[in-house]
Design a protein around this motif. Structure first.
Motif, PDB file in Angstrom:
ATOM      1  N   ARG A 135     -10.146  -1.898   7.280  1.00 42.59           N
ATOM      2  CA  ARG A 135     -10.831  -0.674   6.614  1.00 42.59           C
ATOM      3  C   ARG A 135     -10.962  -0.885   5.186  1.00 42.59           C
ATOM      4  NH1 ARG A 135      -7.313   4.268   9.025  1.00 42.59           N
ATOM      5  NH2 ARG A 135      -8.270   4.341  11.175  1.00 42.59           N
ATOM      6  N   TYR A 177      -8.743   3.411  -4.438  1.00 47.35           N
ATOM      7  CA  TYR A 177      -8.525   2.076  -3.763  1.00 47.35           C
ATOM      8  C   TYR A 177      -7.470   1.509  -4.626  1.00 47.35           C
ATOM      9  CZ  TYR A 177      -8.278  -2.201  -1.451  1.00 47.35           C
ATOM     10  OH  TYR A 177      -7.877  -3.081  -0.561  1.00 47.35           O
ATOM     11  N   LEU A 195      -6.543  10.600   0.938  1.00 49.48           N
ATOM     12  CA  LEU A 195      -5.992   9.814  -0.192  1.00 49.48           C
ATOM     13  C   LEU A 195      -6.165  10.543  -1.553  1.00 49.48           C
ATOM     14  CD1 LEU A 195      -7.033   6.039   0.356  1.00 49.48           C
ATOM     15  CD2 LEU A 195      -4.710   6.978   0.202  1.00 49.48           C
ATOM     16  N   CYS A 213       0.962  -1.213   0.110  1.00 50.20           N
ATOM     17  CA  CYS A 213       0.165   0.072  -0.045  1.00 50.20           C
ATOM     18  C   CYS A 213       1.095   1.240   0.016  1.00 50.20           C
ATOM     19  CB  CYS A 213      -0.805   0.012   1.259  1.00 50.20           C
ATOM     20  SG  CYS A 213      -1.968  -1.619   1.209  1.00 50.20           S
ATOM     21  N   CYS A 230       1.609   3.205   3.269  1.00 50.25           N
ATOM     22  CA  CYS A 230       1.832   2.700   4.710  1.00 50.25           C
ATOM     23  C   CYS A 230       3.363   2.057   4.863  1.00 50.25           C
ATOM     24  CB  CYS A 230       0.830   1.402   4.727  1.00 50.25           C
ATOM     25  SG  CYS A 230       1.032   0.499   6.458  1.00 50.25           S
ATOM     26  N   ASP A 238      -3.569   0.898  -3.498  1.00 49.84           N
ATOM     27  CA  ASP A 238      -3.449  -0.237  -2.982  1.00 49.84           C
ATOM     28  C   ASP A 238      -2.934  -1.282  -3.959  1.00 49.84           C
ATOM     29  OD1 ASP A 238      -4.296  -0.279   0.049  1.00 49.84           O
ATOM     30  OD2 ASP A 238      -5.428   0.802  -1.268  1.00 49.84           O
ATOM     31  N   THR A 251     -12.430   4.500   6.811  1.00 53.04           N
ATOM     32  CA  THR A 251     -11.856   5.381   5.666  1.00 53.04           C
ATOM     33  C   THR A 251     -10.407   6.034   5.992  1.00 53.04           C
ATOM     34  OG1 THR A 251     -14.158   5.829   5.004  1.00 53.04           O
ATOM     35  CG2 THR A 251     -12.306   7.518   4.330  1.00 53.04           C
ATOM     36  N   LEU A 252      -9.567   6.009   5.371  1.00 53.57           N
ATOM     37  CA  LEU A 252      -8.299   6.760   5.394  1.00 53.57           C
ATOM     38  C   LEU A 252      -8.467   8.014   4.645  1.00 53.57           C
ATOM     39  CD1 LEU A 252      -5.358   7.083   6.271  1.00 53.57           C
ATOM     40  CD2 LEU A 252      -4.813   5.475   4.122  1.00 53.57           C
ATOM     41  N   LEU A 312      -4.716  10.898   6.648  1.00 55.94           N
ATOM     42  CA  LEU A 312      -3.387  10.507   5.989  1.00 55.94           C
ATOM     43  C   LEU A 312      -2.394  11.284   6.785  1.00 55.94           C
ATOM     44  CD1 LEU A 312      -2.049   8.622   3.654  1.00 55.94           C
ATOM     45  CD2 LEU A 312      -2.050  10.690   2.450  1.00 55.94           C
ATOM     46  N   GLU A 338     -10.726   1.664   3.268  1.00 57.45           N
ATOM     47  CA  GLU A 338      -9.786   2.809   2.932  1.00 57.45           C
ATOM     48  C   GLU A 338     -10.445   3.850   2.176  1.00 57.45           C
ATOM     49  OE1 GLU A 338      -7.410   2.324   4.836  1.00 57.45           O
ATOM     50  OE2 GLU A 338      -6.799   0.296   4.724  1.00 57.45           O
ATOM     51  N   THR A 339     -11.175   3.458   1.127  1.00 55.88           N
ATOM     52  CA  THR A 339     -12.197   4.284   0.470  1.00 55.88           C
ATOM     53  C   THR A 339     -13.061   3.567  -0.311  1.00 55.88           C
ATOM     54  OG1 THR A 339     -12.218   5.952  -1.579  1.00 55.88           O
ATOM     55  CG2 THR A 339     -10.375   4.357  -1.526  1.00 55.88           C
TER      56      THR A 339
END
Ligand code: SAH
Length: 352
Positions: free
Chosen positions: A162, A171, A205, A70, A73, A175, A201-202, A233, A164-165
């Motif tokens: 998550r 995404y 992004l 990712c 991360c 990722d 959610t992150l 983030l 994440e989105t």
């Protein structure tokens, strides 16, 4: 630009009916004027549906080894600058035991996607921790239905993953090698297996918009998520998103409040990333709709090495210090530490 009256009307509607349309959500997410009235409404709904108890979950970061890559991360496979570690089964169970001694009722086992932990191996650890009468939450990424099933049978209660989105393109861009459909498949499998399902959610992004964040909230409602954890983030210089702008703290706070209004019974954490960004950020978020905190109960050098992002708070503290500190801060807010395992309440359990 919506006027103040319109904003207050929308918030009142969300507080009463717990529904908003995508356009309404987008309007509130995008409006800085909405922030304080949203937080006040969310605090009220939080009090009414889940009470003043704050649930503490002891976070055990047991491996920073990861097969995924990712782009935000620090644990990503291609990050050569991270010192890798993995705790053994006895160490993990030992941390859970100590967490229990410090008054925790739940531990969260979190790691990168470290395939050393085969389903069987992790199941053995789950069984040993369940024997201590702790609730077990897993957060170890994407696995198959059968692996999730084995862990559920071993006693795992909850799972955090998550999305994440919900913007598929965003995404899959950040990722790489992962598929949005598989992430959703994991969440569905976890639901089918009877886990309490946590997602989130992150925020920040690149390419994410208030519209896609509104869609995230509607997705969580549709999934009937038991927990939703969100955070901004924090760009990590050892990753490709190292020089991206950081996520917007205020947008994240508005999202927390909207989540409380639309998923009134959910468990919503005040996440560590919020506090990394703003001192006492977790208290502000606890007063804006959240009811959970996840103090770190990992010990020693592993705390520092579990470096998702830079500037992570409390890496030099001990678990006992973290517990005392959070306990004091929660009491100072007029709230208390909940003494039960903190399963999600359902509206039908409430006499309202
Ligand atoms: N491997 C597990 C646990 C991931 S780490 C899983 O896939 O679920 C937990 C969360 O940290 C991630 O879901 C992500 O949203 C968040 N995270 C990772 N890098 C981050 C960063 N740079 N800033 C803020 N949050 C980050």
């Amino acid at each position: 630009m919506p006027n103040e009256e319109k904003i207050l009307q929308l918030i009142a509607k969300a507080e009463q009916e717990h529904t908003l349309k995508k356009e309404e959500l987008t309007c509130l997410l995008a409006s800085s004027q909405a922030e304080e009235p949203l937080a006040a409404a969310a605090d009220h709904v939080r009090q009414k549906f889940v009470g003043d108890g704050v649930h503490l979950r002891g976070l055990i970061e047991f491996s920073n080894i990861c097969r995924q890559d990712c782009m935000y991360c620090g644990l990503r496979r291609d990050n050569q600058r991270l010192e890798r570690y993995r705790l053994g089964a006895d160490e993990i169970v030992g941390l859970a035991e100590k967490a229990k001694g410090d008054g925790y009722h739940t531990v969260v086992l979190q790691s990168g996607e470290d395939m050393y932990f085969t389903a069987e191996r992790l199941a053995g650890i789950i069984r040993r921790i369940k024997a201590l009468d702790l609730a077990v939450t897993l957060s170890v990424g994407e696995r198959s239905f059968d692996e999730y099933r084995l862990w559920r049978e071993a006693g795992a209660d909850r799972y955090l993953l998550r999305i994440e989105t919900t913007d598929r393109e965003v995404y899959e861009k950040f990722d790489p090698g992962m598929s949005y459909d598989n992430r959703v498949r994991c969440l569905r499998d976890l639901r089918t297996l009877g886990y309490e399902v946590g997602t989130g959610t992150l925020v920040g992004l690149p390419g994410q918009t208030p519209v896609s964040i509104a869609e995230d909230i509607l997705f969580y409602q549709k999934l009937d998520a038991d927990m939703v954890g969100i955070g901004p983030l924090i760009p990590n210089p050892d990753t490709p998103l190292g020089s991206a702008p950081k996520g917007d703290f205020h947008l994240t706070r508005r999202m927390v409040s909207l989540l409380r209004l639309l998923l009134p019974e959910a468990n919503i954490p005040a996440t560590t990333a919020m506090e990394t960004m703003v001192p006492h950020g977790r208290e502000l978020i606890l007063a804006s709709g959240a009811n959970v905190v996840m103090p770190n109960v990992t010990e020693g050098d592993s705390r520092r090495k579990y470096a998702l992002y830079p500037g992570k708070i409390c890496v030099a503290d001990t678990p006992a210090q973290c517990r005392r500190c959070m306990g004091g801060r929660i009491k100072a807010m007029g709230r208390f530490i909940a003494e039960d395992k903190g399963f999600r309440k359902h509206r039908r359990d409430l006499s309202i």
